[in-house]
Scaffold this motif. Sequence first.
Motif, PDB file in Angstrom:
ATOM      1  N   CYS A  49       0.828  -1.212   0.000  1.00 47.56           N
ATOM      2  CA  CYS A  49       0.000   0.000   0.000  1.00 47.56           C
ATOM      3  C   CYS A  49       0.862   1.262   0.000  1.00 47.56           C
ATOM      4  CB  CYS A  49      -0.953  -0.006   1.193  1.00 47.56           C
ATOM      5  SG  CYS A  49      -2.325  -1.173   1.008  1.00 47.56           S
ATOM      6  N   HIS A  50       1.918   1.251   0.813  1.00 52.11           N
ATOM      7  CA  HIS A  50       2.816   2.420   0.832  1.00 52.11           C
ATOM      8  C   HIS A  50       3.460   2.621  -0.545  1.00 52.11           C
ATOM      9  CE1 HIS A  50       2.608   3.725   4.966  1.00 52.11           C
ATOM     10  NE2 HIS A  50       2.821   2.494   5.417  1.00 52.11           N
ATOM     11  N   GLU A  51       3.885   1.520  -1.153  1.00 50.97           N
ATOM     12  CA  GLU A  51       4.536   1.614  -2.467  1.00 50.97           C
ATOM     13  C   GLU A  51       3.587   2.133  -3.542  1.00 50.97           C
ATOM     14  OE1 GLU A  51       5.977  -2.351  -2.979  1.00 50.97           O
ATOM     15  OE2 GLU A  51       7.787  -2.026  -1.751  1.00 50.97           O
ATOM     16  N   LEU A  52       2.287   1.849  -3.385  1.00 50.82           N
ATOM     17  CA  LEU A  52       1.289   2.271  -4.371  1.00 50.82           C
ATOM     18  C   LEU A  52       0.660   3.630  -4.037  1.00 50.82           C
ATOM     19  CD1 LEU A  52      -0.450  -1.197  -4.843  1.00 50.82           C
ATOM     20  CD2 LEU A  52       0.896   0.031  -6.575  1.00 50.82           C
ATOM     21  N   GLY A  53       1.120   4.235  -2.950  1.00 51.54           N
ATOM     22  CA  GLY A  53       0.596   5.546  -2.564  1.00 51.54           C
ATOM     23  C   GLY A  53      -0.751   5.479  -1.874  1.00 51.54           C
ATOM     24  N   ILE A  54      -1.135   4.287  -1.386  1.00 54.24           N
ATOM     25  CA  ILE A  54      -2.403   4.122  -0.667  1.00 54.24           C
ATOM     26  C   ILE A  54      -2.217   4.556   0.788  1.00 54.24           C
ATOM     27  CG2 ILE A  54      -4.041   2.405   0.228  1.00 54.24           C
ATOM     28  CD1 ILE A  54      -3.465   0.783  -2.370  1.00 54.24           C
ATOM     29  N   LYS A  55      -3.153   5.320   1.300  1.00 51.81           N
ATOM     30  CA  LYS A  55      -3.080   5.780   2.688  1.00 51.81           C
ATOM     31  C   LYS A  55      -3.291   4.606   3.649  1.00 51.81           C
ATOM     32  CE  LYS A  55      -4.927   9.278   5.842  1.00 51.81           C
ATOM     33  NZ  LYS A  55      -5.918  10.360   6.031  1.00 51.81           N
ATOM     34  N   VAL A  56      -2.425   4.509   4.661  1.00 50.97           N
ATOM     35  CA  VAL A  56      -2.528   3.456   5.679  1.00 50.97           C
ATOM     36  C   VAL A  56      -2.783   4.132   7.028  1.00 50.97           C
ATOM     37  CG1 VAL A  56      -1.337   1.556   6.840  1.00 50.97           C
ATOM     38  CG2 VAL A  56      -0.931   1.965   4.408  1.00 50.97           C
ATOM     39  N   GLU A  57      -3.854   3.705   7.707  1.00 52.49           N
ATOM     40  CA  GLU A  57      -4.178   4.293   9.010  1.00 52.49           C
ATOM     41  C   GLU A  57      -4.205   3.215  10.085  1.00 52.49           C
ATOM     42  OE1 GLU A  57      -7.559   6.791   9.461  1.00 52.49           O
ATOM     43  OE2 GLU A  57      -6.987   8.138   7.816  1.00 52.49           O
ATOM     44  N   SER A  58      -3.796   3.595  11.295  1.00 54.78           N
ATOM     45  CA  SER A  58      -3.782   2.643  12.404  1.00 54.78           C
ATOM     46  C   SER A  58      -5.032   2.754  13.257  1.00 54.78           C
ATOM     47  CB  SER A  58      -2.560   2.907  13.303  1.00 54.78           C
ATOM     48  OG  SER A  58      -2.668   4.177  13.926  1.00 54.78           O
ATOM     49  N   VAL A  59      -5.521   1.583  13.670  1.00 56.27           N
ATOM     50  CA  VAL A  59      -6.576   1.506  14.686  1.00 56.27           C
ATOM     51  C   VAL A  59      -6.011   0.548  15.732  1.00 56.27           C
ATOM     52  CG1 VAL A  59      -8.991   1.011  15.173  1.00 56.27           C
ATOM     53  CG2 VAL A  59      -8.329   1.827  12.893  1.00 56.27           C
ATOM     54  N   PRO A  60      -5.164   1.072  16.617  1.00 54.21           N
ATOM     55  CA  PRO A  60      -4.371   0.194  17.481  1.00 54.21           C
ATOM     56  C   PRO A  60      -5.190  -0.600  18.490  1.00 54.21           C
ATOM     57  CG  PRO A  60      -4.044   2.486  18.087  1.00 54.21           C
ATOM     58  CD  PRO A  60      -4.853   2.482  16.835  1.00 54.21           C
ATOM     59  N   GLY A  61      -4.640  -1.749  18.829  1.00 53.77           N
ATOM     60  CA  GLY A  61      -5.278  -2.622  19.810  1.00 53.77           C
ATOM     61  C   GLY A  61      -4.236  -3.419  20.569  1.00 53.77           C
ATOM     62  N   PRO A  62      -4.632  -4.491  21.234  1.00 57.02           N
ATOM     63  CA  PRO A  62      -3.710  -5.272  22.057  1.00 57.02           C
ATOM     64  C   PRO A  62      -2.552  -5.852  21.249  1.00 57.02           C
ATOM     65  CG  PRO A  62      -5.992  -5.909  22.469  1.00 57.02           C
ATOM     66  CD  PRO A  62      -6.003  -5.042  21.259  1.00 57.02           C
ATOM     67  N   VAL A  63      -1.398  -5.973  21.920  1.00 56.30           N
ATOM     68  CA  VAL A  63      -0.210  -6.613  21.338  1.00 56.30           C
ATOM     69  C   VAL A  63       0.322  -7.593  22.379  1.00 56.30           C
ATOM     70  CG1 VAL A  63       2.088  -6.270  20.356  1.00 56.30           C
ATOM     71  CG2 VAL A  63       0.341  -4.508  20.057  1.00 56.30           C
ATOM     72  N   ALA A  64       0.456  -8.843  22.003  1.00 55.80           N
ATOM     73  CA  ALA A  64       0.803  -9.881  22.982  1.00 55.80           C
ATOM     74  C   ALA A  64       2.162  -9.645  23.639  1.00 55.80           C
ATOM     75  CB  ALA A  64       0.767 -11.258  22.316  1.00 55.80           C
ATOM     76  N   PHE A  65       3.196  -9.302  22.848  1.00 52.35           N
ATOM     77  CA  PHE A  65       4.525  -9.200  23.457  1.00 52.35           C
ATOM     78  C   PHE A  65       4.625  -8.018  24.416  1.00 52.35           C
ATOM     79  CE2 PHE A  65       5.514  -6.548  19.666  1.00 52.35           C
ATOM     80  CZ  PHE A  65       6.187  -5.486  20.256  1.00 52.35           C
ATOM     81  N   ALA A  66       3.963  -6.904  24.089  1.00 50.02           N
ATOM     82  CA  ALA A  66       3.994  -5.740  24.978  1.00 50.02           C
ATOM     83  C   ALA A  66       3.191  -6.008  26.249  1.00 50.02           C
ATOM     84  CB  ALA A  66       3.449  -4.516  24.255  1.00 50.02           C
ATOM     85  N   THR A  67       2.070  -6.698  26.106  1.00 49.01           N
ATOM     86  CA  THR A  67       1.247  -7.065  27.260  1.00 49.01           C
ATOM     87  C   THR A  67       2.019  -7.989  28.200  1.00 49.01           C
ATOM     88  OG1 THR A  67      -0.730  -6.904  25.866  1.00 49.01           O
ATOM     89  CG2 THR A  67      -0.962  -8.099  27.946  1.00 49.01           C
ATOM     90  N   ALA A  68       2.677  -8.992  27.609  1.00 57.92           N
ATOM     91  CA  ALA A  68       3.447  -9.953  28.405  1.00 57.92           C
ATOM     92  C   ALA A  68       4.596  -9.271  29.132  1.00 57.92           C
ATOM     93  CB  ALA A  68       3.973 -11.069  27.498  1.00 57.92           C
TER      94      ALA A  68
END
Length: 272
Positions: free
Chosen positions: A100-119
């Motif tokens: 998507c970045h290479e094609l110029g498509i906008k990428v947006e984050s909708v963040p949520g849980p991450v196992a390694f950071a939680t652990a």
Amino acid sequence: MSGILYVVGTPIGNLSDLSPRAVETLEAVDFIAAEDTRVTLKLLNHFEIKKELVSYFEHNKRERGEIITNRILAGENCAIVTDAGMPAISDPGEDLVRMCHELGIKVESVPGPVAFATALAISGMEAGRFTFEGFLSVNKKSRREHLEDIKNEKRTMLFYEAPHKLLNTLKDFYNTFGDRNIALARELTKLHEEVIRTTLSEAIAKYEAENPKGEFVLILEGKKEEDVEITLDDAVEMAKKLVEGGLSINAAAKEISASTPFKKGDIYKALL
């Protein structure tokens, strides 16, 4: 005008951890790219979301990536999700985000849980500096090279592991790193969430006696600074450099004696 790729974090165990914004995004997009459509369908059904699902995983990511990006370029919005946690971390979603970045498509984050950071947050292990190593390869050569590459890593190291591979991984750790401290976090956010703080040798003994259950995050202690043994010859060489720099033999012997285990008289005699 092209659409947007939303990178949406999903629960790692407890469905209540899906954020209101994630629910809104999944309801609003035109379609969802999912690692396993069966797993994602359960999540969508729980929140009464009806949406087209497109399978996107390791073995079809090349052809599906092109189909997905063409649809986004045509104006549709897409959400990418993984079975649990943030997409694109130890996950084929990384390739779709890059495309998507290479094609110029906008990428947006909708963040949520991450196992390694939680652990790491609940492990009690040193968390100021750490390195995420993901899953070890099942290929013996790649696995050995990976472990050798991080043998002298001083930061806390985090790994993902499946229960049926856990014991072999612990043994490989022991053979590579020696008997270090480790925390094993399992069943994160679920009813039987557990953190086991122990050593590699004790963890091996534990799981030789019982079958591990649940997906694991392994938090391994980094290499500690080893005490360097200084010999009298080393101390004398250090004193010689001070003498060459203009100090008297007596002053150099006194200064080096203060920072080493050796007596001033012994260093002085050796300098003479």
